[in-house]
Design an enzyme around this catalytic site. Structure first.
Site, PDB file in Angstrom:
ATOM      1  N   LYS A   1       0.836  -1.201   0.000  1.00 49.25           N
ATOM      2  CA  LYS A   1       0.000   0.000   0.000  1.00 49.25           C
ATOM      3  C   LYS A   1       0.873   1.255   0.000  1.00 49.25           C
ATOM      4  O   LYS A   1       0.582   2.228  -0.685  1.00 49.25           O
ATOM      5  CB  LYS A   1      -0.864   0.041   1.274  1.00 49.25           C
ATOM      6  CG  LYS A   1      -2.181  -0.723   1.223  1.00 49.25           C
ATOM      7  CD  LYS A   1      -2.994  -0.366   2.477  1.00 49.25           C
ATOM      8  CE  LYS A   1      -4.244  -1.175   2.660  1.00 49.25           C
ATOM      9  NZ  LYS A   1      -4.946  -0.873   3.931  1.00 49.25           N
TER      10      LYS A   1
ATOM     11  N   ASP B   1      -9.713   3.299   7.404  1.00 50.26           N
ATOM     12  CA  ASP B   1     -10.514   2.212   7.949  1.00 50.26           C
ATOM     13  C   ASP B   1     -11.618   1.908   6.935  1.00 50.26           C
ATOM     14  O   ASP B   1     -12.184   2.833   6.347  1.00 50.26           O
ATOM     15  CB  ASP B   1     -11.104   2.581   9.304  1.00 50.26           C
ATOM     16  CG  ASP B   1     -11.428   1.342  10.130  1.00 50.26           C
ATOM     17  OD1 ASP B   1     -10.771   0.292   9.950  1.00 50.26           O
ATOM     18  OD2 ASP B   1     -12.358   1.396  10.956  1.00 50.26           O
TER      19      ASP B   1
ATOM     20  N   GLY C   1     -10.578 -10.623   1.798  1.00 49.64           N
ATOM     21  CA  GLY C   1     -11.785 -10.253   2.544  1.00 49.64           C
ATOM     22  C   GLY C   1     -13.055 -10.763   1.881  1.00 49.64           C
ATOM     23  O   GLY C   1     -13.173 -11.932   1.524  1.00 49.64           O
TER      24      GLY C   1
ATOM     25  N   ASP D   1     -14.231 -10.029  -1.043  1.00 53.45           N
ATOM     26  CA  ASP D   1     -14.224  -9.874  -2.502  1.00 53.45           C
ATOM     27  C   ASP D   1     -15.031 -10.936  -3.256  1.00 53.45           C
ATOM     28  O   ASP D   1     -15.726 -10.599  -4.221  1.00 53.45           O
ATOM     29  CB  ASP D   1     -12.783  -9.852  -3.042  1.00 53.45           C
ATOM     30  CG  ASP D   1     -12.132  -8.484  -2.870  1.00 53.45           C
ATOM     31  OD1 ASP D   1     -12.849  -7.520  -2.548  1.00 53.45           O
ATOM     32  OD2 ASP D   1     -10.910  -8.392  -3.065  1.00 53.45           O
TER      33      ASP D   1
HETATM   34  P1  IMP Z   1      -9.209  -2.467   6.705  1.00 53.60           P
HETATM   35  O1  IMP Z   1      -9.756  -1.292   7.452  1.00 53.60           O
HETATM   36  O2  IMP Z   1      -8.627  -2.067   5.353  1.00 53.60           O
HETATM   37  O3  IMP Z   1      -8.275  -3.297   7.521  1.00 53.60           O
HETATM   38  O4  IMP Z   1     -10.457  -3.408   6.347  1.00 53.60           O
HETATM   39  C1  IMP Z   1     -11.247  -4.026   7.340  1.00 53.60           C
HETATM   40  C2  IMP Z   1     -11.913  -5.271   6.787  1.00 53.60           C
HETATM   41  O5  IMP Z   1     -12.834  -4.914   5.741  1.00 53.60           O
HETATM   42  C3  IMP Z   1     -10.961  -6.260   6.135  1.00 53.60           C
HETATM   43  O6  IMP Z   1     -10.428  -7.140   7.084  1.00 53.60           O
HETATM   44  C4  IMP Z   1     -11.892  -6.987   5.160  1.00 53.60           C
HETATM   45  O7  IMP Z   1     -12.648  -7.965   5.824  1.00 53.60           O
HETATM   46  C5  IMP Z   1     -12.818  -5.882   4.721  1.00 53.60           C
HETATM   47  N1  IMP Z   1     -12.303  -5.237   3.491  1.00 53.60           N
HETATM   48  C6  IMP Z   1     -11.661  -4.058   3.399  1.00 53.60           C
HETATM   49  N2  IMP Z   1     -11.345  -3.763   2.132  1.00 53.60           N
HETATM   50  C7  IMP Z   1     -11.801  -4.815   1.397  1.00 53.60           C
HETATM   51  C8  IMP Z   1     -11.763  -5.089   0.008  1.00 53.60           C
HETATM   52  O8  IMP Z   1     -11.240  -4.346  -0.829  1.00 53.60           O
HETATM   53  N3  IMP Z   1     -12.331  -6.252  -0.363  1.00 53.60           N
HETATM   54  C9  IMP Z   1     -12.922  -7.120   0.506  1.00 53.60           C
HETATM   55  N4  IMP Z   1     -12.959  -6.903   1.800  1.00 53.60           N
HETATM   56  C10 IMP Z   1     -12.405  -5.749   2.259  1.00 53.60           C
END
Ligand code: IMP
Length: 192
Positions: free
Chosen positions: A12, A68, A149, A151
């Site tokens: 990232k 987030d 996640g 997707d």
């Molecule tokens: P974070 O805040 O980027 O850590 O996202 C929190 C949670 O949201 C992740 O652990 C995933 O379960 C879900 N998530 C975030 N971004 C994505 C994405 O682009 N695709 C699928 N799930 C996502």
């Protein structure tokens, strides 16, 4: 200008550094010697992003931004939302999380959902937030092997492929995170 991205995800970081160019030197948490887990205890994405960015600003003295993200499902009143990572359990298992979503929506016709990313930027103690959203729906079974996640169960509106069936560059053209990041970058460029 040095700016911390509150992440340890080098991928990232590299991506953003390339977009931002030389005016900003992005630092990761590791780069500034922050090895502890940053608290994320707020009930909203906005609150968590803010908490992480201010934590770094106050404890380490660097301007910082933090993100987030949550999946917000209309028929579940916005769940899993801020709890997306640990929806099924603290194990943060994406398969179990998706299974829970599919089960809860089993008899539901309203499949509308969206991913939402909030970025909190704290520059010299002043906060600004940026939001990115992608609308879509939760399909009835998992499809595709890319991404992470949720997707495999998320079909963005106007597309026939789930996020997990798209290659990364296609996903990045429309994703919540990319949209929030673009707003952040546009703003930072006005300062450069
Ligand atoms: P974070 O805040 O980027 O850590 O996202 C929190 C949670 O949201 C992740 O652990 C995933 O379960 C879900 N998530 C975030 N971004 C994505 C994405 O682009 N695709 C699928 N799930 C996502």
């Amino acid at each position: 200008m040095k700016l911390v991205f509150a992440t340890n995800n080098q991928h990232k970081l590299k991506e953003l550094q390339a977009i931002l160019g030389d005016h900003f030197e992005l630092l990761s948490l590791k780069d500034i010697g922050c090895f502890e887990e940053i608290p994320e205890e707020q009930p909203t994405l906005e609150g968590n992003a803010r908490q992480k960015a201010f934590y770094v600003y106050e404890k380490f003295g660097y301007s910082c931004f933090a993100d987030d993200t949550g999946l917000e499902i209309e028929a579940l009143n916005g769940e899993p939302g801020v709890y997306s990572a640990r929806y099924a359990s603290e194990a943060k298992d994406p398969q179990a999380n998706m299974d829970k979503v599919l089960e809860k929506l089993e008899n539901e016709d309203n499949r509308k959902a969206r991913f939402r990313t909030v970025i909190s930027l704290v520059l010299d103690g002043e906060e600004k937030q940026f939001e990115g959203i992608v609308e879509g729906e939760i399909i009835r079974e998992k499809r595709g092997g890319s991404g992470f996640g949720y997707d495999p169960v998320f079909l963005p509106s106007g597309y026939s492929k789930t996020f997990a069936e798209m290659d990364l560059s296609s996903k990045n053209e429309i994703s919540h995170r990319a949209r929030a990041v673009q707003k952040l970058v546009d703003y930072l460029k006005t300062l450069a």
